[in-house]
Design a protein around this motif. Structure first.
Motif, short mmCIF file in Angstrom:
data_model
loop_
_atom_site.label_atom_id
_atom_site.label_comp_id
_atom_site.label_asym_id
_atom_site.label_seq_id
_atom_site.Cartn_x
_atom_site.Cartn_y
_atom_site.Cartn_z
N SER A 1 0.82 -1.22 0.00
CA SER A 1 0.00 0.00 0.00
C SER A 1 0.85 1.26 0.00
O SER A 1 0.53 2.24 -0.68
CB SER A 1 -0.94 0.01 1.21
OG SER A 1 -1.80 -1.10 1.17
N VAL A 2 1.94 1.26 0.75
CA VAL A 2 2.85 2.41 0.75
C VAL A 2 3.38 2.65 -0.66
O VAL A 2 3.42 3.80 -1.13
CB VAL A 2 4.01 2.20 1.77
CG1 VAL A 2 5.17 3.13 1.49
CG2 VAL A 2 3.52 2.37 3.18
N PHE A 3 3.76 1.59 -1.34
CA PHE A 3 4.29 1.76 -2.70
C PHE A 3 3.21 2.14 -3.70
O PHE A 3 3.47 2.91 -4.64
CB PHE A 3 5.05 0.52 -3.15
CG PHE A 3 6.39 0.37 -2.49
CD1 PHE A 3 7.35 1.36 -2.60
CD2 PHE A 3 6.70 -0.75 -1.74
CE1 PHE A 3 8.59 1.25 -1.99
CE2 PHE A 3 7.93 -0.89 -1.13
CZ PHE A 3 8.89 0.11 -1.26
N VAL A 4 2.00 1.63 -3.53
CA VAL A 4 0.90 2.01 -4.43
C VAL A 4 0.60 3.50 -4.30
O VAL A 4 0.50 4.22 -5.29
CB VAL A 4 -0.36 1.15 -4.16
CG1 VAL A 4 -1.60 1.77 -4.80
CG2 VAL A 4 -0.17 -0.26 -4.68
N VAL A 5 0.46 3.96 -3.07
CA VAL A 5 0.16 5.38 -2.86
C VAL A 5 1.35 6.24 -3.30
O VAL A 5 1.17 7.33 -3.85
CB VAL A 5 -0.26 5.67 -1.41
CG1 VAL A 5 -0.51 7.14 -1.18
CG2 VAL A 5 -1.50 4.87 -1.05
N SER A 6 2.57 5.75 -3.12
CA SER A 6 3.74 6.47 -3.60
C SER A 6 3.71 6.60 -5.13
O SER A 6 4.08 7.64 -5.68
CB SER A 6 5.03 5.77 -3.17
OG SER A 6 5.15 5.78 -1.78
N ALA A 7 3.27 5.54 -5.80
CA ALA A 7 3.15 5.60 -7.26
C ALA A 7 2.11 6.64 -7.68
O ALA A 7 2.32 7.41 -8.62
CB ALA A 7 2.78 4.23 -7.82
#
Length: 190
Positions: A144-150
């Motif tokens: 989720s951290v990486f999805v929102v970062s994307a």
């Protein structure tokens, strides 16, 4: 929220404090809890595979679950030797980071007040007990951290960072591939 609007500098600090409080306080009792058996197995498997071959997480499949999550395996390997409170603290820090990133992204799409309310509800929602409190739930947090970062990288018009974060999301958990339709919708919306 009208009070927060009156003092712009102060209101940002108050919002951030409110968000982090909503993200952290409901989960503080977890610090006294021990690691569960399956969490110890995750740490053991990561240490065993990486000790045999440092590139083992990149081979298919890894572990008893039959999943392919190489970045997550390295994170478990790094965290495996520490005490239980350290593992819970890491999950809680990831949860707080996710809340802050989600707020930053929603501020791009909504008013600050609406984003703050939405993310406060997200931060302390009961659905996050498993991911924030259970060390094995770290896959969801990292993904989720990486999805929102994307999504944030897309908003900032940084395509390379967007692709990098999207790939990292998939390498943490397979459902991170859902970032692709999300980015497609952002392209259509823009």
């Amino acid at each position: 929220m009208l009070i927060l609007s009156a003092f712009p500098q102060r209101s940002e600090r108050v919002r951030l404090l409110l968000l982090l409080s909503a993200a952290v306080f409901p989960f503080l009792p977890l610090f006294g809890s021990p690691l569960l058996l399956d969490e110890r197995v995750l740490f053991y498997e990561a240490a065993k595979f990486i000790a045999l071959d440092p590139l083992a997480p990149w081979q298919l499949p890894l572990g008893g679950s039959g999943t392919w999550r190489p970045l997550l395996t390295y994170v478990y390997w790094l965290d495996g030797a520490g005490p239980a409170w350290q593992s819970h603290l890491f999950n809680l820090a990831l949860h707080a980071l996710l809340v802050w990133l989600a707020w930053r992204w929603l501020c791009c799409r909504l008013t600050r007040e609406a984003a703050t309310i939405a993310v406060c509800l997200f931060a302390c929602h009961a659905a996050h007990v498993a991911s924030a409190g259970w060390v094995a739930g770290r896959a969801d947090l990292l993904m989720s951290v990486f999805v929102v970062s994307a999504l944030l990288a897309w908003e900032a018009r940084r395509p390379f960072l967007c692709v990098l974060a999207a790939v990292a999301a998939v390498l943490c958990k397979e459902t991170g591939v859902a970032v692709l339709p999300m980015l497609g919708l952002l392209v259509i919306a823009d």
